[in-house]
Write a protein that holds these residues in place. Sequence first.
Motif, PDB file in Angstrom:
ATOM      1  N   PRO A   7      40.683  33.866  24.932  1.00 58.05           N
ATOM      2  CA  PRO A   7      41.856  34.727  25.092  1.00 58.05           C
ATOM      3  C   PRO A   7      41.497  36.185  25.383  1.00 58.05           C
ATOM      4  N   GLN A   8      40.326  36.628  24.966  1.00 59.95           N
ATOM      5  CA  GLN A   8      39.957  38.030  25.156  1.00 59.95           C
ATOM      6  C   GLN A   8      39.407  38.322  26.544  1.00 59.95           C
ATOM      7  N   ASP A   9      39.191  37.288  27.350  1.00 64.57           N
ATOM      8  CA  ASP A   9      38.617  37.486  28.677  1.00 64.57           C
ATOM      9  C   ASP A   9      39.728  37.750  29.688  1.00 64.57           C
ATOM     10  N   ARG A  10      40.203  38.987  29.658  1.00 62.20           N
ATOM     11  CA  ARG A  10      41.344  39.394  30.488  1.00 62.20           C
ATOM     12  C   ARG A  10      40.910  39.575  31.942  1.00 62.20           C
ATOM     13  N   ILE A  11      41.784  39.141  32.851  1.00 66.22           N
ATOM     14  CA  ILE A  11      41.549  39.290  34.281  1.00 66.22           C
ATOM     15  C   ILE A  11      42.797  39.910  34.897  1.00 66.22           C
ATOM     16  N   ALA A  12      42.639  41.000  35.634  1.00 69.68           N
ATOM     17  CA  ALA A  12      43.777  41.566  36.348  1.00 69.68           C
ATOM     18  C   ALA A  12      44.327  40.519  37.305  1.00 69.68           C
ATOM     19  N   LEU A  13      45.645  40.412  37.391  1.00 66.47           N
ATOM     20  CA  LEU A  13      46.252  39.396  38.247  1.00 66.47           C
ATOM     21  C   LEU A  13      45.733  39.495  39.676  1.00 66.47           C
ATOM     22  N   GLY A  38      42.123  35.418  41.749  1.00 61.27           N
ATOM     23  CA  GLY A  38      41.594  34.509  42.756  1.00 61.27           C
ATOM     24  C   GLY A  38      40.118  34.698  42.983  1.00 61.27           C
ATOM     25  N   ALA A  39      39.699  35.965  43.105  1.00 62.64           N
ATOM     26  CA  ALA A  39      38.278  36.245  43.311  1.00 62.64           C
ATOM     27  C   ALA A  39      37.469  35.856  42.085  1.00 62.64           C
ATOM     28  N   SER A  40      38.048  36.049  40.898  1.00 61.98           N
ATOM     29  CA  SER A  40      37.336  35.718  39.675  1.00 61.98           C
ATOM     30  C   SER A  40      37.023  34.236  39.589  1.00 61.98           C
ATOM     31  N   PHE A  41      37.916  33.393  40.128  1.00 65.32           N
ATOM     32  CA  PHE A  41      37.681  31.956  40.011  1.00 65.32           C
ATOM     33  C   PHE A  41      36.422  31.521  40.754  1.00 65.32           C
ATOM     34  N   LYS A  42      36.013  32.266  41.762  1.00 70.05           N
ATOM     35  CA  LYS A  42      34.789  31.895  42.478  1.00 70.05           C
ATOM     36  C   LYS A  42      33.598  31.888  41.524  1.00 70.05           C
ATOM     37  N   ALA A  96      48.368  40.531  34.187  1.00 72.79           N
ATOM     38  CA  ALA A  96      47.040  39.967  33.946  1.00 72.79           C
ATOM     39  C   ALA A  96      47.152  38.528  33.466  1.00 72.79           C
ATOM     40  N   LEU A  97      45.994  37.859  33.478  1.00 78.03           N
ATOM     41  CA  LEU A  97      45.807  36.566  32.840  1.00 78.03           C
ATOM     42  C   LEU A  97      44.598  36.703  31.924  1.00 78.03           C
ATOM     43  N   ALA A  98      44.303  35.634  31.177  1.00 84.18           N
ATOM     44  CA  ALA A  98      43.069  35.593  30.390  1.00 84.18           C
ATOM     45  C   ALA A  98      42.461  34.208  30.536  1.00 84.18           C
ATOM     46  N   GLY A  99      41.161  34.162  30.748  1.00 85.01           N
ATOM     47  CA  GLY A  99      40.511  32.860  30.882  1.00 85.01           C
ATOM     48  C   GLY A  99      39.120  33.012  31.478  1.00 85.01           C
ATOM     49  N   PRO A 100      38.439  31.904  31.697  1.00 85.86           N
ATOM     50  CA  PRO A 100      38.947  30.528  31.690  1.00 85.86           C
ATOM     51  C   PRO A 100      38.836  29.804  30.354  1.00 85.86           C
ATOM     52  N   THR A 154      42.679  29.669  43.065  1.00 87.16           N
ATOM     53  CA  THR A 154      41.780  30.287  44.060  1.00 87.16           C
ATOM     54  C   THR A 154      42.511  31.324  44.900  1.00 87.16           C
ATOM     55  N   ARG A 155      43.811  31.369  44.792  1.00 88.09           N
ATOM     56  CA  ARG A 155      44.597  32.259  45.637  1.00 88.09           C
ATOM     57  C   ARG A 155      44.931  33.552  44.912  1.00 88.09           C
ATOM     58  N   ASP A 156      45.063  34.622  45.694  1.00 87.76           N
ATOM     59  CA  ASP A 156      45.515  35.900  45.164  1.00 87.76           C
ATOM     60  C   ASP A 156      47.020  35.958  45.349  1.00 87.76           C
ATOM     61  N   ILE A 157      47.755  35.656  44.305  1.00 92.79           N
ATOM     62  CA  ILE A 157      49.200  35.556  44.466  1.00 92.79           C
ATOM     63  C   ILE A 157      49.867  36.933  44.560  1.00 92.79           C
ATOM     64  N   THR A 158      49.090  38.001  44.406  1.00 89.86           N
ATOM     65  CA  THR A 158      49.669  39.324  44.626  1.00 89.86           C
ATOM     66  C   THR A 158      49.721  39.683  46.103  1.00 89.86           C
ATOM     67  N   THR A 159      48.941  39.002  46.929  1.00 89.69           N
ATOM     68  CA  THR A 159      48.927  39.305  48.369  1.00 89.69           C
ATOM     69  C   THR A 159      49.203  38.088  49.244  1.00 89.69           C
ATOM     70  N   GLU A 160      48.932  36.888  48.727  1.00 90.49           N
ATOM     71  CA  GLU A 160      49.153  35.673  49.510  1.00 90.49           C
ATOM     72  C   GLU A 160      50.504  35.069  49.138  1.00 90.49           C
ATOM     73  N   PRO A 161      51.159  34.408  50.082  1.00 84.95           N
ATOM     74  CA  PRO A 161      52.487  33.838  49.793  1.00 84.95           C
ATOM     75  C   PRO A 161      52.405  32.684  48.793  1.00 84.95           C
ATOM     76  N   LEU A 162      53.472  32.560  47.997  1.00 81.82           N
ATOM     77  CA  LEU A 162      53.596  31.426  47.071  1.00 81.82           C
ATOM     78  C   LEU A 162      53.970  30.157  47.832  1.00 81.82           C
ATOM     79  N   GLY A 163      54.617  30.323  48.954  1.00 78.64           N
ATOM     80  CA  GLY A 163      55.066  29.200  49.768  1.00 78.64           C
ATOM     81  C   GLY A 163      55.926  29.713  50.894  1.00 78.64           C
ATOM     82  N   LYS A 164      56.686  28.823  51.507  1.00 77.28           N
ATOM     83  CA  LYS A 164      57.562  29.196  52.610  1.00 77.28           C
ATOM     84  C   LYS A 164      59.011  28.858  52.283  1.00 77.28           C
ATOM     85  N   ASP A 165      59.913  29.706  52.790  1.00 75.31           N
ATOM     86  CA  ASP A 165      61.326  29.457  52.543  1.00 75.31           C
ATOM     87  C   ASP A 165      61.844  28.383  53.491  1.00 75.31           C
ATOM     88  N   THR A 166      63.136  28.120  53.437  1.00 74.66           N
ATOM     89  CA  THR A 166      63.711  27.028  54.229  1.00 74.66           C
ATOM     90  C   THR A 166      63.623  27.284  55.727  1.00 74.66           C
TER      91      THR A 166
END
Length: 890
Positions: free
Chosen positions: A382-388, A392-396, A375-379, A563-575
Amino acid sequence: MAGSDTLKTRRTLDVGGASYAYYSLAAAEEQGLGDVSRLPFSMKVLLENMLRFEDGRTVGVDDVKAVAGWTQTRRAGKEIAYRPARVLMQDFTGVPAVVDLAAMRDAMTKVGGDAQKINPLSPVDLVIDHSVTIDFAGSADARAKNEALEFQRNQERYEFLKWGAKSFANFRVVPPGTGICHQVNIENLAQVVWSDDTDSIPVAYPDTLVGTDSHTTMVNGLGVLGWGVGGIEAEAAMLGQPISMLIPEVVGFNLTGEMAEGVTATDLVLRIVQMLREKGVVGKFVEFYGPALDHLSLPDRATIANMAPEYGATCGIFPIDAETLRYLKFTARDAERIALVEAYAKTQGMWRDATTPDPVFTDTLTLDISTVTPALAGPKRPQDRIALSAAGASFKGTLKDLSGEDAPRVATVTDKTFDLRDGDVVIAAITSCTNTSNPSVLIAAGLLAQKAVAKGLQAKPWVKTSLAPGSQVVADYLQSAGLQAPLDTLGFNIVGFGCTTCIGNSGPLDPAIVDAVNGKDLVATAVLSGNRNFEGRISPYVKANYLASPPLVVAYALAGSMTRDITTEPLGKDTDGNPVFLKDVWPTNGEIQAAIRQALTPEMFRERYANVFEGPQAWRDIQTAAGQTFDWKDGSTYVANPPYFQGMAADPAPIEDITGAKLLALLGDSVTTDHISPAGAIKKDSPAGAYLLEHQVRPEDFNSYGSRRGNHEVMMRGTFANIRIKNEMAPGTEGGVTLLDGVQTSIYEAAMAHQDAGTPLIVVAGKEYGTGSSRDWAAKGTRLLGVKAVLVESFERIHRSNLVGMGVLPLRFKDGQNRKSLGLRGDETFDITGIGGAITPGQDVAVRITRADGTVQEIAVTCRIDTLDEVEYYRHGGILQYVLRNLNKA
């Protein structure tokens, strides 16, 4: 110091051939105080304190009986006088405290008294940890450059603190570059069981403390009872005054199960914060118990205890057990001390193991920690917990709330190869005491970086990355594990040892980034592993701040956007151009523990703390004169003699009603001490900036509000000057503005105009007023602006106490009334009656509101002066005046 031992509970404890006196809880039972075996651990510590200091005056037998009999009521009740063993300070709050002590010495001299009476009676440790700013980041020389700037900017403050270390007894200073006060505390300063050899034989007793930082509670993870207080309360404790408190309620938090694979201590504490905020534990003790304690490491416990201010509790304590001893041994404490801790805890019934019956609590709640998920907390809280997975959807929704936009906007960044969008992460910081005391999450961050680098990932170019460890031991084990190199590759070079981004010392952003953010008013984001994410705290250019574990901080630096869901979207690309997902680089629990076993050794702690008070060469080179009184420098913009004692009579004047008061500010809910007294950057066009410019200080040398807390002229001008504070008297505005005779002006200028006219001031606000740091300047600045009373729906504990300590009347609305139900606009006049002559704790007070059209409404409010000692502080105009007068008469 000990009392008269009316109840005859003093006994002798033999440990390894040494004898100690102690005040026995079992003997108290024998004296007819009842069964104390099921008292919460924290209440046993308070009971021992009452037994040891029982003198028939400040602590009576009735006080002892009230604590011993707590299990019969389990409610907040009788006022007691509690004496902690020691005081812990950091420099942001420590400098003004030492300024006050120096001013008290001056005042004592002026009234013909002995300046040496102003001297700490309890041991005081001040750790310089809040003054380093991340001016440089992402380079091998960042730390050296930041530390050089730190000494350049803070020379006057450091000279002053060195004078204090020479001039005051029982006062030690841990130099800059050592680490964060709370981590230094648990790794070295805290003893768990203290011993004092001022008696015929050493007296053993629980290690207890108060600290001038709200996260003093971190030491609760070690079984040490401590919490944050304002600097003014700490000064009184240093000078021998007891802490006046009500016997608290104690909420038990039952932890069961074991944490799942891939879940960190940060994820656990964010869930605990959320649960306890929903429960409501402000002003209460929280005590953790249950079978999960068998699986929680001490650093995990310290992570949970650290964030007690975030869940609103006075403390969040764990009992002493085998894990406590393991940690003391691992951090190279003396074998004799460890033996004393074990023997004392077991003898006093303060030891926990699997066979220990659960204590009795006021109330309980339970968490199966196996159910905790990342999880994270924000924006901004500290008590405003958001499941990881939902971040991304929460930021909308956050974007809509903060900008009114439905979709992210794009801004061109001049001379860069990238554009900037709403939600982009411009700061990714592994920082603060919450997590950098915990090897598991720092090793996890390093392993994630190692895996990411191996795949060819890089941090996004618009992200300012930094690593600010809480102690030098962290640097040792990251280096030993081979993990600092990959962190460096991603820009997480060590920038210094201290509190940085979490306190607002995040430093400048790339000017091109700032121009892009300002040009489109983007909602830029920060991800940090700290404990505070309040509005305007992290950076003036970041509107949404998220708390996360260190490995997630690294992950978001790679992803570059909230804005991204890092649990399903890639962090980046390898070499090879293949997508890399979070699961591909996330380390396993087994990998983390193997690295910890390989990298960490007790010798690291022994070497780093062997000469902890010596400091770097730059500290050793600072020259300062010694003397009973400080030689104040005219024109200093860092350290100045405050006006608290000017014109102080030998005896206080009678308490008077407050009549003809005007509103200075009309504020909403969750106004933090950051809103009231910011710690971060000073703007050129602010009253504080104007003052510094008048004194020939260049804007690049403004430093921060936190670093200038030794100068009341700067801090008065900075009160209510947070760039995000919203005064409802001036709708549609942000920042420290108000109305004066219908014309918009700064809070400071309006306050000075009212003072010139002899008009008292009042502040009205909503719920949770004064949450956040134990910032005494939030009360000092309020008082110096001429505010006589603060009327709110509810207070956070420390700030209410600080207001009383500065002679400001704290009032609470009754019967569901508030500023909105009363239709307050800011043009009313207030008469506060019923306090003239005498005050009774918790009494009703009449407030007569006269509106601009002449109509009058009278309401009853509650006086939040809670104890008889607090009545005395208020009667004297503040706790420091009370102490000074009493010491002069002694």
